[in-house]
Each structure stands twice: as structure tokens, then as C-alpha cells.
Design a protein around this motif. Structure first.
Motif, PDB file in Angstrom:
ATOM      1  N   UNK A  28       0.806  -1.224   0.000  1.00  0.00           N
ATOM      2  CA  UNK A  28       0.000   0.000   0.000  1.00  0.00           C
ATOM      3  C   UNK A  28       0.841   1.277   0.000  1.00  0.00           C
ATOM      4  N   UNK A  29       1.877   1.325   0.813  1.00  0.00           N
ATOM      5  CA  UNK A  29       2.603   2.586   1.019  1.00  0.00           C
ATOM      6  C   UNK A  29       3.317   3.143  -0.214  1.00  0.00           C
ATOM      7  N   UNK A  30       3.761   2.333  -1.181  1.00  0.00           N
ATOM      8  CA  UNK A  30       4.316   2.954  -2.390  1.00  0.00           C
ATOM      9  C   UNK A  30       3.306   3.857  -3.106  1.00  0.00           C
ATOM     10  N   UNK A  31       2.021   3.510  -3.054  1.00  0.00           N
ATOM     11  CA  UNK A  31       0.979   4.350  -3.659  1.00  0.00           C
ATOM     12  C   UNK A  31       0.861   5.672  -2.908  1.00  0.00           C
ATOM     13  N   UNK A  32       0.902   5.596  -1.577  1.00  0.00           N
ATOM     14  CA  UNK A  32       0.835   6.812  -0.753  1.00  0.00           C
ATOM     15  C   UNK A  32       2.055   7.684  -1.047  1.00  0.00           C
ATOM     16  N   UNK A  33       3.232   7.069  -1.095  1.00  0.00           N
ATOM     17  CA  UNK A  33       4.472   7.805  -1.373  1.00  0.00           C
ATOM     18  C   UNK A  33       4.371   8.520  -2.725  1.00  0.00           C
ATOM     19  N   UNK A  34       3.862   7.828  -3.724  1.00  0.00           N
ATOM     20  CA  UNK A  34       3.717   8.417  -5.058  1.00  0.00           C
ATOM     21  C   UNK A  34       2.751   9.603  -5.012  1.00  0.00           C
ATOM     22  N   UNK A  35       1.630   9.453  -4.299  1.00  0.00           N
ATOM     23  CA  UNK A  35       0.663  10.554  -4.166  1.00  0.00           C
ATOM     24  C   UNK A  35       1.313  11.792  -3.560  1.00  0.00           C
ATOM     25  N   UNK A  36       2.248  11.594  -2.650  1.00  0.00           N
ATOM     26  CA  UNK A  36       2.902  12.692  -1.939  1.00  0.00           C
ATOM     27  C   UNK A  36       4.218  13.119  -2.584  1.00  0.00           C
ATOM     28  N   UNK A  37       4.631  12.431  -3.650  1.00  0.00           N
ATOM     29  CA  UNK A  37       5.901  12.756  -4.288  1.00  0.00           C
ATOM     30  C   UNK A  37       7.106  12.381  -3.432  1.00  0.00           C
ATOM     31  N   UNK A  38       6.962  11.357  -2.610  1.00  0.00           N
ATOM     32  CA  UNK A  38       8.044  10.916  -1.720  1.00  0.00           C
ATOM     33  C   UNK A  38       8.795   9.750  -2.361  1.00  0.00           C
ATOM     34  N   UNK A  39      10.070   9.631  -2.018  1.00  0.00           N
ATOM     35  CA  UNK A  39      10.885   8.522  -2.526  1.00  0.00           C
ATOM     36  C   UNK A  39      11.392   7.636  -1.392  1.00  0.00           C
ATOM     37  N   UNK A  40      11.054   7.958  -0.147  1.00  0.00           N
ATOM     38  CA  UNK A  40      11.566   7.205   1.014  1.00  0.00           C
ATOM     39  C   UNK A  40      10.591   6.111   1.458  1.00  0.00           C
ATOM     40  N   UNK A  41      10.252   5.236   0.531  1.00  0.00           N
ATOM     41  CA  UNK A  41       9.262   4.193   0.804  1.00  0.00           C
ATOM     42  C   UNK A  41       9.698   3.297   1.966  1.00  0.00           C
ATOM     43  N   UNK A  42      10.971   2.948   2.043  1.00  0.00           N
ATOM     44  CA  UNK A  42      11.433   2.080   3.141  1.00  0.00           C
ATOM     45  C   UNK A  42      11.183   2.734   4.495  1.00  0.00           C
ATOM     46  N   UNK A  43      11.453   4.024   4.593  1.00  0.00           N
ATOM     47  CA  UNK A  43      11.207   4.752   5.848  1.00  0.00           C
ATOM     48  C   UNK A  43       9.711   4.774   6.146  1.00  0.00           C
ATOM     49  N   UNK A  44       8.905   4.965   5.115  1.00  0.00           N
ATOM     50  CA  UNK A  44       7.458   4.955   5.310  1.00  0.00           C
ATOM     51  C   UNK A  44       6.985   3.587   5.790  1.00  0.00           C
TER      52      UNK A  44
END
Length: 122
Positions: free
Chosen positions: A95-111
Motif C-alpha cells: 500500500x505505502x508505495x501508492x501513498x508515497x507516489x501521491x505525496x511525491x516521496x521517494x523514502x518508501x522504506x522509511x514509510x
């Protein structure tokens, strides 16, 4: 005037800023916070930016998963909801890669390791 079911469904089609009201785990008092929801695969999720400390709203939902999901903006509605806290790593990685993409974030592992994540059902 109350929002129609159609207006509510349209408002839920894509994520935006909402408020949620949880019950304080110690006080029992209502606690309202502004937050963003995401519609991923026609399922509703709430997350947050990564931090090692647990959010109060998440701790409140762990104690009592029932809360109010407040749509605001063009469509206003107070929707009774239930939270399912997602702490299983495989599901978080889905799920979190989608959230990261929505927010323009690249730190998926941290998320994956530090972001709060719940699924919402109405």
C-alpha cells in the motif's frame, strides 16, 4: 442540506484532506485532527509522514477503532467509520508505495517502517 450518497461516493473516489474524530484512549473525550486519506484500488486508507513516535490518533484507534470520518470542502458529511490498523509488513509494502507516489516521496522504506497506516471501512 445533507450530502447525497452519490456526492459522498464521488468525494471518496480520490484522496484529499479530511478530519477524523477519535475517542481519547485515556480521557474518552473526542479528539479531532486534520489528515489526508487515499483511495487505492477502491479501498480507503489513512497514513501519515514517517516518524518513529506513534501518533496519538493511531493510539486512540488501536484502543477503539470506531471514529468519525469528516468529509469537508465541496461535499460535507460526517461518516461513522471503523479503522483497521495495518502493521503487517507485506501489506504495508503493498500500500505505502501508492501513498508515497501521491505525496511525491521517494523514502518508501522509511514509510514502511515508520508511517501510520489504517484501512477505513464505513
Amino acid at each position: 442540506m445533507a450530502a447525497t450518497r452519490e456526492a459522498i461516493e464521488t468525494a471518496l473516489e480520490r484522496g484529499h484532506t479530511i478530519d477524523i474524530t477519535t475517542k481519547g484512549r485515556r480521557s474518552g473525550q473526542p479528539r479531532r485532527v486534520e489528515i489526508v486519506f487515499h483511495n487505492i484500488g477502491e479501498r480507503i486508507y489513512i497514513s501519515g509522514t514517517p516518524t518513529p513516535r506513534k501518533r496519538r490518533w493511531l493510539a486512540n484507534l488501536e484502543a477503539d477503532p470506531h471514529f468519525t470520518f469528516h468529509l469537508k470542502g465541496k461535499t460535507r458529511a460526517d461518516l461513522p467509520a471503523t479503522a483497521r490498523v495495518i502493521d503487517e509488513e507485506a501489506e504495508r509494502r503493498e500500500i505505502l508505495p501508492h501513498v508515497a507516489r501521491n505525496w511525491g516521496r521517494t523514502d518508501v522504506e522509511k514509510m514502511v517502517s515508520e508511517s501510520p497506516l489504517i484501512e477505513v471501512t464505513f
